[in-house]
Design a protein around this motif. Structure first.
Motif, mmCIF file in Angstrom:
data_model
loop_
_atom_site.group_PDB
_atom_site.id
_atom_site.type_symbol
_atom_site.label_atom_id
_atom_site.label_comp_id
_atom_site.label_asym_id
_atom_site.label_seq_id
_atom_site.Cartn_x
_atom_site.Cartn_y
_atom_site.Cartn_z
ATOM 1 N N SER A 26 0.739 -1.268 0.245
ATOM 2 C CA SER A 26 -0.026 0.000 0.095
ATOM 3 C C SER A 26 0.860 1.297 -0.103
ATOM 4 C CB SER A 26 -0.898 -0.012 1.303
ATOM 5 O OG SER A 26 -0.158 0.138 2.462
ATOM 6 N N ALA B 18 -4.820 1.275 -4.234
ATOM 7 C CA ALA B 18 -6.235 1.127 -3.427
ATOM 8 C C ALA B 18 -6.711 -0.209 -3.137
ATOM 9 C CB ALA B 18 -7.246 1.959 -4.359
ATOM 10 N N THR C 25 -4.476 -1.477 -0.195
ATOM 11 C CA THR C 25 -4.691 -0.906 0.917
ATOM 12 C C THR C 25 -6.163 -1.229 1.725
ATOM 13 O OG1 THR C 25 -3.600 1.156 0.102
ATOM 14 C CG2 THR C 25 -4.762 1.612 1.896
ATOM 15 N N PHE C 26 -6.822 -1.440 0.780
ATOM 16 C CA PHE C 26 -8.307 -1.941 1.315
ATOM 17 C C PHE C 26 -8.088 -3.280 1.937
ATOM 18 C CE2 PHE C 26 -12.021 -4.566 0.613
ATOM 19 C CZ PHE C 26 -12.915 -4.057 1.315
ATOM 20 N N LEU D 103 -8.859 -4.172 5.446
ATOM 21 C CA LEU D 103 -9.609 -5.515 6.175
ATOM 22 C C LEU D 103 -9.016 -6.670 6.770
ATOM 23 C CD1 LEU D 103 -12.434 -7.037 5.414
ATOM 24 C CD2 LEU D 103 -11.547 -7.854 3.422
ATOM 25 N N PHE E 73 -5.907 5.455 1.907
ATOM 26 C CA PHE E 73 -6.983 4.719 0.969
ATOM 27 C C PHE E 73 -7.705 5.663 0.569
ATOM 28 C CE2 PHE E 73 -11.259 2.637 0.696
ATOM 29 C CZ PHE E 73 -10.944 1.920 -0.309
#
Length: 264
Positions: A64, A98, A101-102, A106, A133
């Motif tokens: 990320s 993105a 990073t998500f 999570l 993010f």
């Protein structure tokens, strides 16, 4: 083939056509090896089997930030060196960054629930990664909002370089503030704090995810170049049609004038 040669989109497309199959194969192989080693890794004496989330969470967290670093270099290429493919590289990397990073957010939430008793806590590390993010999403929205690719590239480059200030905050947040997140345990002074049974699968997964990023990035850059070529062809076709219509209207006007003159 030098970097200057790769500034030519045609040569870049030829390169990607050759290397993408090999990169994809290496990525699949390393992911398979890493997942196998992660499955065989022992449970932690405190965290139990949930420690194995680390093998997914940590590579995504690293990437990320790494992807934003790549975009920052590409932004310098856009603003300073005027490299023809710099903005293509930055735009193609944003959705991939993105996604990493998500996944980091999570998997971190899933890992944090049994350890911290909550899925989310507004501490420095988690909040700064969430901001990262949101910055990825903002860049993607900016690219879509501005029709002129050159204007969008310059605006996105400036925003990317400003957003790079968040990277050291993410990295050193666990040292600067009192957070729930554990400090660095892999790359630190004095060597890694992880046992080899965890460290080796983690490094294999990190390399595999890095290769995954390189593969997806090159493929996305190729698609963006082709998309821009199609857009250029469509604009040229539309200009030709408009020019033909104008010429046709002019010819009809001249013929009408002749007919009126003849009638007079």
């Amino acid at each position: 083939m030098t970097l200057i040669d790769l500034a030519n989109p045609t040569r870049f497309l030829a390169l990607t056509a050759r290397v993408l199959p090999w990169l994809a194969a290496a990525t699949v192989l390393l992911l398979a090896i890493g997942l196998y080693q992660a499955a065989l890794a022992p449970d932690d004496y405190q965290q139990g089997a949930t420690v194995k989330i680390m093998f997914i969470h940590v590579p995504n967290a690293w990437l990320s930030m790494f992807v934003w670093g790549v975009m920052s270099i590409a932004s310098l290429g856009t603003l300073v060196w005027r490299h023809p493919l710099a903005d293509v590289a930055a735009k193609a990397a944003a959705p991939i960054g993105a996604a990493f990073t998500f996944l980091a957010l999570l998997t971190g939430s899933l890992w944090g629930r049994p350890m911290w008793g909550t899925y989310w806590e507004w501490d420095a590390r988690l909040t700064s990664v969430l901001i990262l993010f949101l910055m990825y999403l903002g860049l993607m929205a900016l690219w879509r909002a501005v029709d002129d690719p050159s204007r969008a590239a310059r605006a996105a480059a400036v925003l990317t370089l400003v957003g790079a200030l968040n990277l050291p905050i993410i990295k050193f947040s666990v040292d600067w503030w009192n957070t729930l997140h554990q400090p660095a345990s892999v790359m630190r002074m004095g060597g890694s704090a992880l046992d080899k049974s965890f460290l080796i699968p983690l490094l294999v997964m990190a390399v595999a995810f890095t290769l995954l990023f390189v593969t997806l990035h090159l493929a996305a850059m190729r698609n963006e170049i082709l998309r821009r070529r199609i857009r250029s062809l469509q604009m040229m076709q539309a200009s030709r049609v408009a020019f033909s219509n104008e010429m046709g209207a002019g010819s009809r006007g001249q013929n009408a004038s002749k007919e009126i003159g003849a009638a007079g």
